[in-house]
Design a protein around this motif. Structure first.
Motif, mmCIF file in Angstrom:
data_model
loop_
_atom_site.group_PDB
_atom_site.id
_atom_site.type_symbol
_atom_site.label_atom_id
_atom_site.label_comp_id
_atom_site.label_asym_id
_atom_site.label_seq_id
_atom_site.Cartn_x
_atom_site.Cartn_y
_atom_site.Cartn_z
ATOM 1 N N CYS A 1 40.351 32.897 33.319
ATOM 2 C CA CYS A 1 40.312 32.731 31.989
ATOM 3 C C CYS A 1 40.678 34.534 31.804
ATOM 4 O O CYS A 1 40.680 34.987 32.825
ATOM 5 N N GLU A 2 41.354 34.064 30.741
ATOM 6 C CA GLU A 2 42.598 34.899 29.716
ATOM 7 C C GLU A 2 41.457 36.648 30.140
ATOM 8 O O GLU A 2 41.893 37.515 30.526
ATOM 9 N N ASP A 3 40.099 36.814 29.563
ATOM 10 C CA ASP A 3 39.355 38.004 29.668
ATOM 11 C C ASP A 3 38.652 38.263 30.539
ATOM 12 O O ASP A 3 37.784 39.564 30.726
ATOM 13 N N VAL A 4 38.873 37.632 31.344
ATOM 14 C CA VAL A 4 38.234 38.338 33.116
ATOM 15 C C VAL A 4 39.045 39.266 34.017
ATOM 16 O O VAL A 4 40.374 38.957 34.750
ATOM 17 N N ALA B 1 43.519 30.342 31.593
ATOM 18 C CA ALA B 1 44.670 30.943 31.149
ATOM 19 C C ALA B 1 45.264 30.956 32.257
ATOM 20 O O ALA B 1 45.033 30.729 33.281
ATOM 21 N N SER B 2 47.053 31.016 31.788
ATOM 22 C CA SER B 2 48.358 30.762 33.006
ATOM 23 C C SER B 2 47.559 32.927 33.632
ATOM 24 O O SER B 2 47.046 33.912 33.088
ATOM 25 N N ARG C 1 46.740 38.833 33.031
ATOM 26 C CA ARG C 1 47.410 40.321 33.492
ATOM 27 C C ARG C 1 47.702 40.714 32.250
ATOM 28 O O ARG C 1 47.426 42.510 32.271
ATOM 29 N N VAL C 2 48.123 40.330 31.604
ATOM 30 C CA VAL C 2 49.066 40.680 30.319
ATOM 31 C C VAL C 2 47.618 40.766 29.067
ATOM 32 O O VAL C 2 47.511 42.424 29.014
ATOM 33 N N ARG D 1 46.805 44.824 28.129
ATOM 34 C CA ARG D 1 45.942 45.136 26.601
ATOM 35 C C ARG D 1 44.313 46.193 27.037
ATOM 36 O O ARG D 1 44.651 47.224 26.183
ATOM 37 N N TRP D 2 43.229 45.423 27.476
ATOM 38 C CA TRP D 2 42.328 45.997 27.692
ATOM 39 C C TRP D 2 42.368 47.734 28.362
ATOM 40 O O TRP D 2 41.764 48.224 27.556
#
Length: 139
Positions: free
Chosen positions: A77-80, A122-123, A128-129, A133-134
């Protein structure tokens, strides 16, 4: 980790095609702290080794991405993203589900190889991006 663990994972193609694979986690014979990850599926066999399972998963994800596939698990997941402590003490088996502007907390931990139909993988680069940002967001 004494006994190997296995996790069935759905793989999703960019065309919305789906196939099922099996992740097998085990420790290195010469170094039990080394995390070995193997994926067997219709696409073939993929292997990676690292000091934690999250980073080994990222290696396999990068191989799959070249073929247009992504695993549907929280670790994709993008946010994990795991903290260094999650990687070190938990071998990357859990990671934080981050939200911009919200500090990480124990209740935001998810299992790296757990799956859910709500997951949009997500990729590795997107992940990582988002993590950068987080990190830079005020909390």
């Amino acid at each position: 980790m004494a006994e190997p663990q296995e996790f069935e994972i759905e793989l999703v193609h960019k065309t919305q095609a789906v196939c099922v694979g099996m992740f097998r986690l085990s420790a290195g014979e010469d170094d039990p702290r080394r995390c070995l990850l193997a994926l067997e599926c219709q696409l073939g066999q993929f292997q990676a080794a690292d000091w934690n399972y999250f980073d080994a998963l990222c290696q396999i994800r990068e191989q799959l991405e070249l073929l247009g596939w992504r695993p549907r698990c929280y670790g994709a997941c993008e946010d994990v993203y795991p903290s260094n402590m999650c990687r070190d003490m938990g071998q990357g088996m859990v990671a934080y589900r981050n939200e911009i502007g919200r500090p990480a907390a124990q209740e935001h931990l998810v299992e790296t190889f757990a799956t859910s139909s709500e997951i949009e993988p997500a990729s590795v680069e997107q992940q990582r991006v988002f993590f950068q940002r987080w990190l830079q967001s005020p909390r």
